[in-house]
Design an enzyme around this catalytic site. Structure first.
Site: not given
Lengths: 397, 261
Positions: B43, B54, B166
């Site tokens: 990735e 993040d 995911y």
């Protein structure tokens, strides 16, 4: 709370807006949407909010005929006095509304972002008054230039969390608040401060702020028997501007959005010398919405600049982006110097010290009086006490 | 290689790195070393100035990469140079794709050997135009589901995703955590067996990776733990971690076979 201009799915204004958020935040955002839609139709909720706006926030605020400024500019100027709202700015209109939504949703903690500190203060006020634990994210740069508001928030029982990432201003404070919410949504409500962000925030914040325009609409008719030719308001994210513009959108009134011209139109790889996303920005996604943003050709967000912390933001609400595109709202700029001129002139002429943010709208009016027509309203979104240190420092440079 | 092909050989280890960290020149070699150490999919993150999903580790990596000259043009050069026989997946924020133009971005992915895209701030509701561009260029568009995704929405996301699904292991942002939550197990259990599922966010040790596989995941995604080792310049330890994780998930897969007594 009477006006709406959305698509059928209601998440967008033309192509602007939407919900560009991580999946973990979708459910919390859908829950806020559902709660707001339900409560905005509830008589009890509205009565509760109206009571607080009247007895706690001090509404309605006056629409004041600024005789000396009018004389100076050779036209009739009214000031919508949001500087007189409890807390010193229009921000409380929104935080009261959203805090009541949060209460109804059973949340116990509020988080907020703040630039100039006014939204942080307004969140701290409702946190104290309505019994929430409150934490406010604020960029280190803004903490430095708005020390008084940091102290006010702490005095009101809120915790101010310094943000050290990125440009350490409003943009990064919003990022951190979203990161917090992604982990805390079960008991926490994100009280967003401006008419930007993912749906439903742009619509909800506009609705709560539209009390400004609804009052002004009624007041100007009472005073003048007619609508103004023009309304000018400063724009960072756009909450005071959308608040006063919204009830006039269908009228033949020129709506001028005055953005931060900062130091000018210069740019580097990473920074812009202004906060004029509506006037100088391009389409892009920031903080959950497709809107006009300041970005580099690859889509990295530029660090904006303005002497006024509340206008120092590289994005703008999606509805304003839409209204600019349709030509309904005219984006204009006032740079730091022009804003300071507005700051001083309004203080001298009227005995009103405006927030540096609001001083942008005043400064623009001083520079382009003919754009205002014969009868105009300038939205004084907040008072300037918080900015004295900034102005004093600027003057010694 | 298409992602669906890679998922024939379960369990998989998906390794995230931030392209351009510590430098654009270092990235192709890093990808090759990770592939040799046992990564099944890479990735490759495109750094963004405002990575809202993040945590601090990947934020810092993005800042280093941008400072080192990473941008979207350089990204595709680096991705092409990172010539490995395992699939590469783009991971990045929607504005970077939007700024380049959706079709051009998908075409550039296909041209530089990128099989799929993960865009953490793009829910299916907003993904229509990018989905069309991905279909035109044969690139998978991977969607994410989270522990708080309700059943009807999970079903919609399962239908919309391509390549794999995911699964976000926990609430919050990316970053190493010390435990695997019941939330993660529940989410894995809610997705039917036919849907290839990869679990990421907070997985940093071989033990956690094994636990996730035992709970029924087809793949494990490790990001911040690797990015942290790259930040410290400990590339051999990074390779070691990848080897250990791969061994752990393989062993976990075997032990998952039902015990008859």
């Amino acid at each position: 709370m009477s006006y709406q201009i959305c698509d059928a799915d209601k998440t967008k204004f033309g192509r602007y807006g939407g919900r560009f958020v991580p999946e973990i935040l979708m459910q919390p955002i859908l829950e806020v949407t559902e709660a707001y839609e339900r409560l905005s139709k509830s008589k009890e909720f509205r009565a509760n909010l109206e009571g607080l706006l009247k007895n706690f926030a001090g509404r309605p605020t006056p629409l004041y005929h600024a005789k000396n400024l009018s004389k100076e500019l050779g036209r009739k100027i009214y000031l919508k006095r949001e500087d007189l709202v409890h807390g010193g700015a229009h921000k409380l209109n929104n935080t009261l509304g959203q805090a009541l939504v949060a209460k109804q949703m059973g949340k116990t903690r509020l988080i907020a972002e703040t630039g100039a500190g006014q939204h942080g203060v307004a969140t701290a006020i409702v946190g104290a008054n309505l019994g929430f634990e409150t934490q406010v994210y604020m960029g280190e740069v803004d903490i430095e230039r708005q020390k008084m508001n940091v102290y006010r928030m702490e005095l009101l029982g809120a915790e101010v969390i310094p943000v050290r990432s990125g440009s350490r201003t409003l943009k990064d404070a919003i990022n951190e608040a979203f990161r917090d919410w992604a982990a805390s949504f079960e008991h926490t409500y994100y009280l967003f401060g401006t008419a930007a962000g993912p749906h439903p925030y742009p619509s909800m914040v506009r609705d709560f702020q539209s009390v400004i325009g609804l009052e002004a609409h009624k007041q100007i008719m009472e005073e003048e028997g007619r609508l103004p030719d023009c309304i000018a308001a400063c724009v960072g994210g756009g909450s005071n501007a959308m608040g006063i513009f919204a009830p006039f959108l269908k009228d033949n009134v020129r709506l001028i959005a005055v953005e931060a011209g900062g130091r000018g139109l210069g740019r580097t790889d990473k920074t812009a010398d202004n906060g004029a996303s509506l006037g100088c920005g391009t389409d892009g996604v920031l903080h959950g919405a497709l809107t006009k943003i300041l970005q580099d050709p690859f889509g990295q967000i530029l660090e904006s600049y303005s002497l006024a912390a509340g206008l120092d933001y590289p994005g703008v609400g999606p509805e304003l982006a839409f209204l600019k595109e349709t030509g309904r709202v005219l984006p204009k700029m006032a740079d730091d110097k022009t804003a300071l001129q507005g700051f001083r002139q309004l203080s001298r002429l009227e005995g009103i010290i405006p927030a540096l943010e609001s001083a942008h709208a005043v400064g623009y009016a001083l520079q382009e009086p003919e754009a205002l027509g014969e009868l105009a309203i300038i939205n004084i979104s907040g008072r300037g006490d918080k900015d004295l240190a900034t102005v004093m420092e600027y003057e010694t440079l | 290689m298409r992602l669906s092909e890679a998922f024939q050989a379960k369990p998989l280890l998906i390794v995230y790195i931030c392209a351009g960290d510590p430098s654009p020149a270092a990235t192709p070699d890093l990808v090759k070393r990770l592939a040799r150490a046992g990564a099944d999919i890479i990735e490759l993150g495109l750094p963004h100035s405002d990575p809202v999903a993040d945590g601090p580790t990947i934020q810092a990596a993005a800042q280093r990469a941008i400072a080192a000259g990473m941008n979207t043009d350089v990204y595709f050069l680096v991705a092409s140079e990172a010539d490995v026989d395992i699939p590469k997946v783009f991971m990045g924020y929607y504005n970077m794709i939007f700024a380049r133009g959706l079709d051009k971005f998908a075409a550039d992915c296909a041209r530089s050997g990128i099989s799929g895209m993960i865009v953490p701030d793009l829910p299916p509701e907003e993904a229509g135009p990018l989905h069309e561009a991905c279909l035109r260029h044969g690139v998978d568009l991977v969607f994410l589901a989270a522990p708080n995704t309700p059943p009807a929405r999970l079903e919609m996301i399962q239908k919309e995703t391509s390549g794999f699904l995911y699964l976000v292991a926990r609430a919050g942002v990316t970053g190493a955590r010390s435990d695997i939550l019941q939330d993660t197990r529940d989410l894995i259990a809610r997705v039917p067996d036919g849907v290839p599922k990869a679990v990421g966010f907070g997985i940093s040790t071989p033990e956690q990776a094994a636990e996730v596989i035992r709970a029924g995941a087809d793949a494990v995604i490790v990001g911040s733990a690797c990015v942290d080792l790259i930040a410290r310049g400990e590339i051999e330890r990074l390779e070691q971690l990848v080897r250990e994780m791969k061994a752990a998930i393989k062993a976990a897969k075997k032990s998952k076979a039902p015990i008859v007594c």
